[in-house]
Each structure stands twice: as C-alpha cells, then as structure tokens.
Design an enzyme around this catalytic site. Sequence first.
Site, PDB file in Angstrom:
ATOM      1  N   ARG A  61       1.128  -1.460  -0.075  1.00 39.98           N
ATOM      2  CA  ARG A  61       0.029   0.011   0.028  1.00 39.98           C
ATOM      3  C   ARG A  61       1.020   1.296  -0.221  1.00 39.98           C
ATOM      4  O   ARG A  61       0.383   2.330  -0.694  1.00 39.98           O
ATOM      5  CB  ARG A  61      -1.127  -0.183   1.268  1.00 39.98           C
ATOM      6  CG  ARG A  61      -1.787   1.046   1.215  1.00 39.98           C
ATOM      7  CD  ARG A  61      -3.037   0.718   2.271  1.00 39.98           C
ATOM      8  NE  ARG A  61      -3.961   1.894   2.202  1.00 39.98           N
ATOM      9  CZ  ARG A  61      -4.106   2.614   3.402  1.00 39.98           C
ATOM     10  NH1 ARG A  61      -3.501   2.598   4.469  1.00 39.98           N
ATOM     11  NH2 ARG A  61      -5.080   3.562   3.460  1.00 39.98           N
ATOM     12  N   HIS A  65       0.564   4.392  -2.508  1.00 39.89           N
ATOM     13  CA  HIS A  65       0.355   5.602  -2.077  1.00 39.89           C
ATOM     14  C   HIS A  65       1.340   6.650  -2.401  1.00 39.89           C
ATOM     15  O   HIS A  65       1.267   7.791  -2.589  1.00 39.89           O
ATOM     16  CB  HIS A  65      -0.236   5.745  -0.734  1.00 39.89           C
ATOM     17  CG  HIS A  65      -1.549   5.215  -0.477  1.00 39.89           C
ATOM     18  ND1 HIS A  65      -2.302   5.932   0.604  1.00 39.89           N
ATOM     19  CD2 HIS A  65      -2.203   4.300  -0.748  1.00 39.89           C
ATOM     20  CE1 HIS A  65      -3.372   5.190   0.793  1.00 39.89           C
ATOM     21  NE2 HIS A  65      -3.329   4.256  -0.260  1.00 39.89           N
ATOM     22  N   ASN A  93      -3.747   8.647   4.344  1.00 44.92           N
ATOM     23  CA  ASN A  93      -2.640   8.261   5.003  1.00 44.92           C
ATOM     24  C   ASN A  93      -2.675   8.154   6.615  1.00 44.92           C
ATOM     25  O   ASN A  93      -2.298   7.466   7.215  1.00 44.92           O
ATOM     26  CB  ASN A  93      -1.339   9.023   4.520  1.00 44.92           C
ATOM     27  CG  ASN A  93      -1.142   8.761   2.889  1.00 44.92           C
ATOM     28  OD1 ASN A  93      -1.602   7.593   2.416  1.00 44.92           O
ATOM     29  ND2 ASN A  93      -0.553   9.746   2.540  1.00 44.92           N
ATOM     30  N   HIS A 193      -5.780  -6.028  -2.938  1.00 38.05           N
ATOM     31  CA  HIS A 193      -6.355  -6.073  -1.808  1.00 38.05           C
ATOM     32  C   HIS A 193      -6.715  -7.631  -1.254  1.00 38.05           C
ATOM     33  O   HIS A 193      -7.510  -7.835  -0.145  1.00 38.05           O
ATOM     34  CB  HIS A 193      -8.011  -5.458  -2.001  1.00 38.05           C
ATOM     35  CG  HIS A 193      -7.906  -3.825  -1.865  1.00 38.05           C
ATOM     36  ND1 HIS A 193      -8.859  -2.912  -2.019  1.00 38.05           N
ATOM     37  CD2 HIS A 193      -6.613  -3.137  -1.450  1.00 38.05           C
ATOM     38  CE1 HIS A 193      -8.284  -1.760  -1.782  1.00 38.05           C
ATOM     39  NE2 HIS A 193      -7.107  -1.845  -1.723  1.00 38.05           N
TER      40      HIS A 193
END
Length: 319
Positions: A61, A65, A93, A193
């Site tokens: 992740r 990001h 975040n 995911h």
Amino acid sequence: MAALWSSFICFVVASAIVIPISAQLSPNFYEKLCPEALPTIRSVLEKAIYREPRIGASLLRVHFHDCLVNGCDASVLLDDTPTFTGEKTARPNNNSLRGFEVIDEIKEAVNTACCGNVVSCADIVAVAARDSVAILGGPSYQVLLGRRDARTASLTDANNNIPAPSLDFPALLSNFQGHGLDLNDLVVLSGGHTIGLSRCISFRNRTYNDTNIDPEFAASLRTICPVEGGDNNLATLDATTATFDTMYFKQLLELKGLLHSDQELFRSVGSASDGLVQYYSNNPGAFFADFGVSMIKMGNIKPLTGSAGEIRMNCRVIN
C-alpha cells in the site's frame, strides 16, 4: 580484526562507487553498483513479515500511495517538520498508512551492505512491494530500478490523487486513467486487496447503506463496525488475508467486497469490469502475470532519474 577488515573493504568499495546517471529505469541498475542490495531487502523483509504478516500488505500500500501522488519518488516517506509538511497526514494516509519502520530498517541494512548511500528510498519501496507480494504467495515480477528520491511532497495532491474507498466505478476509472493506467490496471491492481486489513471508518457506510452486499456478510461486519465509534476496528479485505491469491475476486462475485470501491468493480451489469473480475477469479495464473505487468507500469509513473532529486541517507528527511 573482522570489524577492521570489513571497514577496510567498505572504504575500498565506497571509494570506487560511481552512481550511474541514467534517464531510464533498468532491472540491472544495482547489479554492479551493489549486488547485495536486492538480497538484503528481501532478507530484512522476510523477517519483518514473519514477525507480522500484515506488514506485507502495508508495504504494498505504501508503494501505491507513493506512486499515485506525483510519481514513485518516496515523497510519502517524508516526515513533517516545523518548516515542512509531508503526505503522511493526508486523509488517505493519516493513522492508516504504516510500515515506515520496516523501510527504515531496510535502508539501514542496505546502506551497510552497499558500504554507502547508493540505493534510493523510492527503489526500496518498489522492491519491498514486490517482495512482500512474493513472500505472501504471489508473483515475483521484475522491478525496474534507478529511481531517485523527491525533495518535496504535496499534502494537497495526496488528498486529491489517492482514490477513496467510497468512490463509484466512473470515478475510480477516471482516477486511474489520470495516472496513465487503464481499466485492466484498475481491476488487477485492486486485486492487491487480497492481502491486508481495512479500518471500520473505510467500510462503515458500505456495511449499513449499500444494497449490493451479501446480507450475512453485512451482518458480520456490523459486529466489528458499529454505527458510531470503533473507527479503527479492523476487518480482513478477503477471507485469506495472509495469502496473495484470487479470493478477493471470488468474494466480489458473492457481493462480499469489503470496500464500496471494491464491489464497484463487479456490479452484475455485464460490463467489461465484471468480465475481468470473473476471469481473474478463475485464472490465478493470468492474475499473477497481469498483476506484475500492471505493477511495473505503475512503478513507471513519473520516476525521478538522472540527476533529478537525490538519494536520501534517511528516508524520512531530505539530505
């Protein structure tokens, strides 16, 4: 004596290091510069995931990001200071993105193994994402290397560019297309995911208000996520959360996507997205292959190369 010899070797190696200036990423960037770089990242990561399997999903992740905010440049790793605002407190975040201590651990180990500061934090993030996926049972795709680290960050862009779990399908696709990614990338990268957890605050609205959700699944989520409070309570993104597999897609077919944005990929309307979810649910080999392709594509978003940016000594602060 051993310590003295090691210091001497590092002195000799460091004296000979010339970091190549290249405008192109390459899978062999560290082959001569520091052949121990990638094995060192893998070694530290294996220990970290053994201690806490969830950390693999967290590091994947971090890479997402990072890349979706002005490119894969490790801007997401920069801490706030009295005179600098980074991206860690952005809405997607804050109190959510994690794994920074493992990045610190990897950076220290790599600097020691390479006898100097030659491996960028941006490359560490990209390799850590790949190795996390592989350690948890997923594909080990080839990572292109040679990124450099940003000297800036953007809280505003982090708030605006990272897709929220509440987005509907058109907004999700538009977001990905804005980064040079397409429908297939959206579906296959969302398959990341298949590992990890999510906080109640990210799936509460879906649990209580969405109609395209399996009733028993929704009821089970309500025991974890009350209408009020419990924002940080955690639920698994799929039923085999410590294994990188196709369970994520299988659950979408059963209307058991945890996030609203997840279930938007399969809406039972005969769309191209529906077809891709069905295809990947039954073809793990295709999912693994395509995931690697899309990760490489995402990892190529606006990298800093050549003399742009820097190679940080500490991933949390600019040099």
